[in-house]
Design a protein around this motif. Structure first.
Motif, short mmCIF file in Angstrom:
data_model
loop_
_atom_site.label_atom_id
_atom_site.label_comp_id
_atom_site.label_asym_id
_atom_site.label_seq_id
_atom_site.Cartn_x
_atom_site.Cartn_y
_atom_site.Cartn_z
N SER B 125 -20.66 63.01 77.95
CA SER B 125 -21.65 64.10 77.98
C SER B 125 -22.84 63.69 77.12
O SER B 125 -22.68 62.98 76.13
CB SER B 125 -21.04 65.41 77.48
OG SER B 125 -20.69 65.30 76.14
N THR B 136 -28.77 73.92 74.80
CA THR B 136 -27.45 73.36 75.16
C THR B 136 -27.29 73.10 76.67
O THR B 136 -26.46 73.69 77.34
CB THR B 136 -26.25 74.22 74.67
OG1 THR B 136 -26.43 75.55 75.13
CG2 THR B 136 -26.10 74.15 73.18
N ASN B 158 -24.17 73.53 79.16
CA ASN B 158 -23.04 73.25 78.27
C ASN B 158 -22.23 72.00 78.65
O ASN B 158 -21.05 72.09 78.99
CB ASN B 158 -22.12 74.47 78.24
CG ASN B 158 -21.58 74.70 76.85
OD1 ASN B 158 -21.55 73.77 76.04
ND2 ASN B 158 -21.15 75.90 76.57
N ASP B 160 -20.91 69.58 76.96
CA ASP B 160 -19.73 69.25 76.14
C ASP B 160 -18.50 70.03 76.60
O ASP B 160 -17.41 69.47 76.73
CB ASP B 160 -20.01 69.57 74.66
CG ASP B 160 -21.06 68.63 74.07
OD1 ASP B 160 -21.28 67.56 74.67
OD2 ASP B 160 -21.65 68.99 73.03
N GLU B 161 -18.71 71.31 76.88
CA GLU B 161 -17.61 72.17 77.36
C GLU B 161 -17.11 71.68 78.73
O GLU B 161 -15.90 71.61 78.97
CB GLU B 161 -18.12 73.62 77.44
CG GLU B 161 -17.19 74.62 78.07
CD GLU B 161 -15.94 74.89 77.23
OE1 GLU B 161 -16.01 74.68 76.02
OE2 GLU B 161 -14.92 75.29 77.83
N VAL B 162 -18.06 71.32 79.60
CA VAL B 162 -17.70 70.83 80.94
C VAL B 162 -16.88 69.54 80.81
O VAL B 162 -15.86 69.37 81.49
CB VAL B 162 -18.98 70.60 81.79
CG1 VAL B 162 -18.66 69.84 83.07
CG2 VAL B 162 -19.63 71.93 82.12
N LYS B 163 -17.32 68.66 79.92
CA LYS B 163 -16.61 67.40 79.70
C LYS B 163 -15.15 67.66 79.27
O LYS B 163 -14.22 67.06 79.80
CB LYS B 163 -17.34 66.59 78.63
CG LYS B 163 -16.72 65.25 78.34
CD LYS B 163 -17.20 64.71 77.03
CE LYS B 163 -16.17 63.72 76.51
NZ LYS B 163 -16.49 63.22 75.20
N LEU B 164 -14.99 68.58 78.31
CA LEU B 164 -13.64 68.90 77.82
C LEU B 164 -12.75 69.47 78.93
O LEU B 164 -11.59 69.09 79.08
CB LEU B 164 -13.71 69.90 76.66
CG LEU B 164 -14.20 69.34 75.32
CD1 LEU B 164 -14.37 70.45 74.31
CD2 LEU B 164 -13.22 68.29 74.80
N ARG B 165 -13.34 70.36 79.72
CA ARG B 165 -12.55 70.98 80.80
C ARG B 165 -12.15 69.96 81.85
O ARG B 165 -11.03 69.97 82.35
CB ARG B 165 -13.35 72.12 81.44
CG ARG B 165 -13.45 73.32 80.52
CD ARG B 165 -14.04 74.51 81.21
NE ARG B 165 -13.09 75.15 82.13
CZ ARG B 165 -13.36 76.23 82.81
NH1 ARG B 165 -14.53 76.81 82.68
NH2 ARG B 165 -12.49 76.75 83.63
#
Lengths: 88, 191
Positions: B125, B136, B158, B160-165
């Motif tokens: 990300s 963001t 977002n 970073d959140e997408v990457k984690l999910r």
């Protein structure tokens, strides 16, 4: 030399046709490839209303003139019909 | 029309987890560009009126100017539509089995590609610059091994959140189907 003003409506009709085709393809793409949702309907409605809005506005402006009137070329281009001395 | 509940080639237990488009700022930029284009004839007419030259009363420039103005407005409308279509039809869908990348390139070109989640090797990300950090939004780049397959989620909200999910979904998918990168395919139902 005179010519009627409606001659100018011919290239304008070509523009109308061209932009109409582009508008159709935009609507077609959204309708065919868009995601099934309320937003897609809003986008389609926005396209149609925007295009119709421009057409209605244009029709109101264009309709205010007498297109069957003729105009002399010399009125538009003052140098037509005169001998231009270049002084060379 | 495409339905998120019924994707092309959808598998039995496949569910849509994420549906993404570019961040709204891209759409706002398109609208701003159209607004600037709309201001041009207004400024010209204002300047001409201010200088005392009322072209709409002229026998020649009145009608011809009207046609030019109408043509200009039609072209601006079509440009605006093309930009909205480009924004609206560029999208990324992440399911529990695969990632689908839909890219609209101009009016007559469209590319749809997909990648299975168990083939994913690397997820990055990226947020660059003040605006992206402040609001963001940014990019997510997903790569598979070996082949030069790369999905680039541009300007999404977002990242970073997408990457984690996606990383979580990749792990779950690899547990179910084996690692597609290492070639350890596991039959559905095996553990």
């Amino acid at each position: 030399m005179t010519f009627p003003l409606w001659y100018f409506l011919i290239p304008y009709a070509v523009v109308l046709l061209g932009t109409g085709i582009f508008m159709f393809f935009n609507v077609y793409h959204i309708a065919k490839f868009g995601i099934e949702s309320f937003t897609t309907t809003v986008v389609l409605l926005f396209y149609v209303l925007m295009y119709l809005g421009v057409l209605v506005f244009s029709a109101a402006l264009i309709g205010a003139y007498n297109w069957s009137a003729t105009i002399a070329l010399s009125d538009v281009l003052p140098f037509v019909g005169t001998n231009v001395h270049l002084g060379l | 029309m495409m339905s998120l509940a019924n994707l092309p080639n959808q598998e039995r237990n496949e569910q849509t987890i994420l549906f993404m488009r570019r961040y709204w700022i891209d759409l706002a930029t398109a609208f701003l560009f159209s607004a600037v284009l709309l201001c041009v004839p207004v400024a010209i007419i204002f300047a001409l009126t201010k200088s005392g030259a009322n072209i709409f009363d002229n026998a020649f420039w009145g009608p011809v100017g009207t046609l030019i103005l109408s043509t200009y407005l039609l072209v601006v409308a079509v440009i605006t539509m093309a930009q909205i279509s480009d924004y609206y039809l560029d999208s990324w869908i992440v399911t529990n089995e695969r990632i689908i990348n839909i890219e609209q390139m101009g009016l007559f070109s469209r590319k749809i590609s997909e990648m299975r989640l168990n083939q994913v090797q690397d997820i990055t990300s990226e947020m660059k610059g003040f605006l992206e950090t402040f609001l963001t939004y940014g990019d997510v780049i997903i790569q598979t091994a070996g082949e030069k397959v790369e999905f680039h989620f541009k300007n999404i909200d977002n990242p970073d959140e997408v990457k984690l999910r996606i990383a979580r979904l990749v792990t779950e998918c690899k547990k179910r189907h084996g690692d597609g990168v290492l070639g350890q395919e596991v039959q559905q139902g095996d553990t």
